[in-house]
Design a protein around this motif. Structure first.
Motif, PDB file in Angstrom:
ATOM      1  N   ASP A 100       0.805  -1.225   0.000  1.00 19.73           N
ATOM      2  CA  ASP A 100       0.000   0.000   0.000  1.00 19.73           C
ATOM      3  C   ASP A 100       0.836   1.273   0.000  1.00 19.73           C
ATOM      4  O   ASP A 100       0.291   2.373   0.160  1.00 19.73           O
ATOM      5  N   ILE A 101       2.137   1.159  -0.177  1.00 12.92           N
ATOM      6  CA  ILE A 101       3.006   2.330  -0.099  1.00 12.92           C
ATOM      7  C   ILE A 101       2.647   3.381  -1.148  1.00 12.92           C
ATOM      8  O   ILE A 101       2.812   4.582  -0.917  1.00 12.92           O
ATOM      9  N   GLY A 102       2.109   2.960  -2.288  1.00 16.03           N
ATOM     10  CA  GLY A 102       1.794   3.912  -3.353  1.00 16.03           C
ATOM     11  C   GLY A 102       0.505   4.688  -3.172  1.00 16.03           C
ATOM     12  O   GLY A 102       0.189   5.565  -3.986  1.00 16.03           O
ATOM     13  N   HIS A 103      -0.259   4.398  -2.112  1.00 20.88           N
ATOM     14  CA  HIS A 103      -1.511   5.120  -1.912  1.00 20.88           C
ATOM     15  C   HIS A 103      -1.242   6.586  -1.563  1.00 20.88           C
ATOM     16  O   HIS A 103      -0.415   6.883  -0.703  1.00 20.88           O
ATOM     17  N   PRO A 104      -1.962   7.510  -2.195  1.00 20.54           N
ATOM     18  CA  PRO A 104      -1.850   8.917  -1.830  1.00 20.54           C
ATOM     19  C   PRO A 104      -2.617   9.184  -0.543  1.00 20.54           C
ATOM     20  O   PRO A 104      -3.237   8.269   0.011  1.00 20.54           O
ATOM     21  N   PRO A 105      -2.623  10.426  -0.052  1.00 22.15           N
ATOM     22  CA  PRO A 105      -3.439  10.726   1.123  1.00 22.15           C
ATOM     23  C   PRO A 105      -4.917  10.492   0.827  1.00 22.15           C
ATOM     24  O   PRO A 105      -5.361  10.613  -0.312  1.00 22.15           O
ATOM     25  N   PHE A 106      -5.663  10.151   1.859  1.00 22.32           N
ATOM     26  CA  PHE A 106      -7.119   9.975   1.789  1.00 22.32           C
ATOM     27  C   PHE A 106      -7.553   8.789   0.931  1.00 22.32           C
ATOM     28  O   PHE A 106      -8.666   8.766   0.407  1.00 22.32           O
ATOM     29  N   GLY A 107      -6.699   7.804   0.773  1.00 23.31           N
ATOM     30  CA  GLY A 107      -7.100   6.572   0.133  1.00 23.31           C
ATOM     31  C   GLY A 107      -7.628   6.761  -1.280  1.00 23.31           C
ATOM     32  O   GLY A 107      -7.043   7.471  -2.103  1.00 23.31           O
ATOM     33  N   HIS A 108      -8.763   6.124  -1.559  1.00 26.09           N
ATOM     34  CA  HIS A 108      -9.283   6.118  -2.924  1.00 26.09           C
ATOM     35  C   HIS A 108      -9.796   7.489  -3.354  1.00 26.09           C
ATOM     36  O   HIS A 108      -9.797   7.803  -4.554  1.00 26.09           O
ATOM     37  N   ALA A 109     -10.208   8.326  -2.393  1.00 26.94           N
ATOM     38  CA  ALA A 109     -10.616   9.684  -2.758  1.00 26.94           C
ATOM     39  C   ALA A 109      -9.429  10.468  -3.293  1.00 26.94           C
ATOM     40  O   ALA A 109      -9.539  11.185  -4.296  1.00 26.94           O
ATOM     41  N   GLY A 110      -8.279  10.330  -2.646  1.00 25.40           N
ATOM     42  CA  GLY A 110      -7.072  10.996  -3.140  1.00 25.40           C
ATOM     43  C   GLY A 110      -6.614  10.431  -4.467  1.00 25.40           C
ATOM     44  O   GLY A 110      -6.165  11.179  -5.355  1.00 25.40           O
ATOM     45  N   GLU A 111      -6.746   9.119  -4.628  1.00 22.22           N
ATOM     46  CA  GLU A 111      -6.357   8.494  -5.888  1.00 22.22           C
ATOM     47  C   GLU A 111      -7.240   8.981  -7.033  1.00 22.22           C
ATOM     48  O   GLU A 111      -6.754   9.277  -8.135  1.00 22.22           O
ATOM     49  N   ASP A 112      -8.546   9.097  -6.784  1.00 15.94           N
ATOM     50  CA  ASP A 112      -9.453   9.592  -7.822  1.00 15.94           C
ATOM     51  C   ASP A 112      -9.095  11.018  -8.226  1.00 15.94           C
ATOM     52  O   ASP A 112      -9.163  11.376  -9.413  1.00 15.94           O
ATOM     53  N   ALA A 113      -8.717  11.849  -7.254  1.00 15.62           N
ATOM     54  CA  ALA A 113      -8.364  13.236  -7.558  1.00 15.62           C
ATOM     55  C   ALA A 113      -7.097  13.310  -8.405  1.00 15.62           C
ATOM     56  O   ALA A 113      -7.015  14.097  -9.362  1.00 15.62           O
ATOM     57  N   LEU A 114      -6.095  12.493  -8.084  1.00 16.81           N
ATOM     58  CA  LEU A 114      -4.860  12.504  -8.869  1.00 16.81           C
ATOM     59  C   LEU A 114      -5.084  11.893 -10.247  1.00 16.81           C
ATOM     60  O   LEU A 114      -4.475  12.332 -11.231  1.00 16.81           O
ATOM     61  N   GLN A 115      -5.935  10.890 -10.328  1.00 18.31           N
ATOM     62  CA  GLN A 115      -6.260  10.313 -11.639  1.00 18.31           C
ATOM     63  C   GLN A 115      -6.893  11.380 -12.534  1.00 18.31           C
ATOM     64  O   GLN A 115      -6.562  11.491 -13.720  1.00 18.31           O
ATOM     65  N   ALA A 116      -7.787  12.179 -11.976  1.00 17.96           N
ATOM     66  CA  ALA A 116      -8.420  13.249 -12.756  1.00 17.96           C
ATOM     67  C   ALA A 116      -7.397  14.312 -13.146  1.00 17.96           C
ATOM     68  O   ALA A 116      -7.390  14.805 -14.286  1.00 17.96           O
ATOM     69  N   ALA A 117      -6.514  14.663 -12.212  1.00 16.96           N
ATOM     70  CA  ALA A 117      -5.513  15.697 -12.489  1.00 16.96           C
ATOM     71  C   ALA A 117      -4.537  15.265 -13.579  1.00 16.96           C
ATOM     72  O   ALA A 117      -4.052  16.092 -14.359  1.00 16.96           O
ATOM     73  N   LEU A 118      -4.255  13.962 -13.647  1.00 17.22           N
ATOM     74  CA  LEU A 118      -3.298  13.448 -14.625  1.00 17.22           C
ATOM     75  C   LEU A 118      -3.988  12.761 -15.805  1.00 17.22           C
ATOM     76  O   LEU A 118      -3.356  12.011 -16.537  1.00 17.22           O
TER      77      LEU A 118
END
Length: 386
Positions: A100-118
């Protein structure tokens, strides 16, 4: 089964490390997989997991799980399964601790935000980011980037959930640097780490949901697997108050799942005629639940999504967290000087510029992200519990 089983990963037959090192005996009598585990434990990336979301974002209670405690629990379950199957416990533990080291802050909510940004720059996924963190970003050694983990550890982290035929940019870059045979199944140790993750969060999230008051025991009776376990626990402890039996329920469910995985995996190994570790990579998925347990686990997961992960309080927190991560990305992209000095020199060209910003944000803990948002953007309205 006595270790090593013929199909276990053996450190003496490792495919090695990307960067050649001096003699590995100078810092104690540890083999390659033991060193990988220890490098992960001592890494900054691993330490940051103590302030990253598991289910509840920045929880105000001391007893809720975070990514760090979850990873330790996964490692305990993974080691148990690996030991009984005669697999390499050190490699299994390394994979469990780092998954799980690659998880951003706030779990899947943070991942969704970075996915949208990129979205226009290759996207973001936490599994690829695990490889990026361990091979490039977290660099405590003076002579090479990353932790310089063995091929087997990197392979297991890359594809512990199965073969990958269309890797995103971060995983593709890792594979280009150190080819990881992405289209084949990984080691049995990696497969054990993946199912240990499922067993851990399937059960421990129930515990946290009950503690938070978002679930109650009567709700859980809608899940046949849980209802059967609860009836058995109550029958065996009819002189104990029901509120004291939740922990026993969780333990019994973990035990049932672990025993099922061991029995089913042994059956699959025998049916496939596995003779060595290389046979594993061509054989398909060997570690798994029996058909009956797989259906029980599927129904449990559906219940947890409907009643915990998508609970209105959880969705409100996720919306706030998404806004924090998205706001940070926008602010840093507009003004890189808002980032710390060692991160503020951004590449000039895309997609490297946006990926650099995402690297910084992905490494943040929940609380650090909130602090940086307040400094760079302004006040943020967070739901109760932050």
């Amino acid at each position: 089964m006595t270790y090593p089983a013929p199909w276990a990963s053996v450190p003496e037959r490792s495919r090695g490390r990307l960067h050649k090192e001096q003699s590995e005996t100078q810092r104690g009598p540890r083999d390659a997989f033991q060193r990988d585990r220890d490098r992960i434990i001592h890494s900054i990336s691993f330490r940051r997991l103590r302030h990253k979301t598991q289910v509840f974002m920045a929880p105000d209670g001391d007893h809720f799980r975070v990514r760090l405690t979850h990873s330790l629990e996964v490692a305990q379950i993974g080691r148990t399964i690996a030991r009984v199957l005669g697999l390499n416990e050190d490699l299994t533990e390394a994979l469990c601790l780092a998954h799980d080291i690659g998880h951003p802050p706030f779990g899947h909510a943070g991942e969704d935000a970075l996915q949208a940004a990129l979205a226009g720059h290759g996207g973001f996924d936490h599994n690829g980011n695990t490889l990026r963190a361990l091979m490039t970003i977290d660099s405590p050694y003076p002579r090479w980037p990353g932790l310089n983990l063995t091929w087997e550890t990197l392979e297991g982290l890359a594809k512990h959930n199965g073969p990958i035929r269309e890797p995103r940019w971060a995983l593709a870059a890792a594979d280009a640097a150190f080819p990881l045979d992405l289209t084949h199944w990984p080691s049995l140790e990696a497969q054990v780490a993946a199912i240990a993750d499922d067993i851990a969060y399937d059960n421990h999230d129930i515990d946290d949901g009950l503690r938070a008051g978002l679930l109650d025991v009567q709700q859980l009776m809608a899940v046949p697997f849980v209802a059967g376990g609860w009836k058995a626990v109550c029958r065996s402890n009819d002189d104990i108050a029901p509120q004291r039996l939740v922990g026993e329920l969780i333990r019994s469910q973990i035990g049932a799942m672990v025993n099922d995985v061991i029995d089913e995996t042994r059956r699959r190994i025998a049916a496939a005629g596995i003779a060595n570790a290389e046979d594993v990579r061509a054989a398909g998925q060997l570690v798994g639940f029996s058909p009956a347990m797989r259906e029980d686990e599927r129904l449990l997961k559906r219940f947890m999504y409907d009643n915990l992960y998508h609970h209105p309080r959880q969705l409100a927190a996720a919306d706030a967290a998404h806004g924090v991560v998205a706001g940070l990305f926008t602010a840093y992209h507009a003004d890189p000087a808002l980032m710390p000095d060692d991160w503020s020199r951004l590449p000039r060209q895309e997609p490297d510029r946006s990926r650099h910003i995402a690297d910084f944000i992905a490494g943040m803990t929940d609380r650090y992200a909130v602090t940086r948002y307040r400094e760079a953007v302004g006040p943020v309205d967070l739901p109760e519990g932050f």
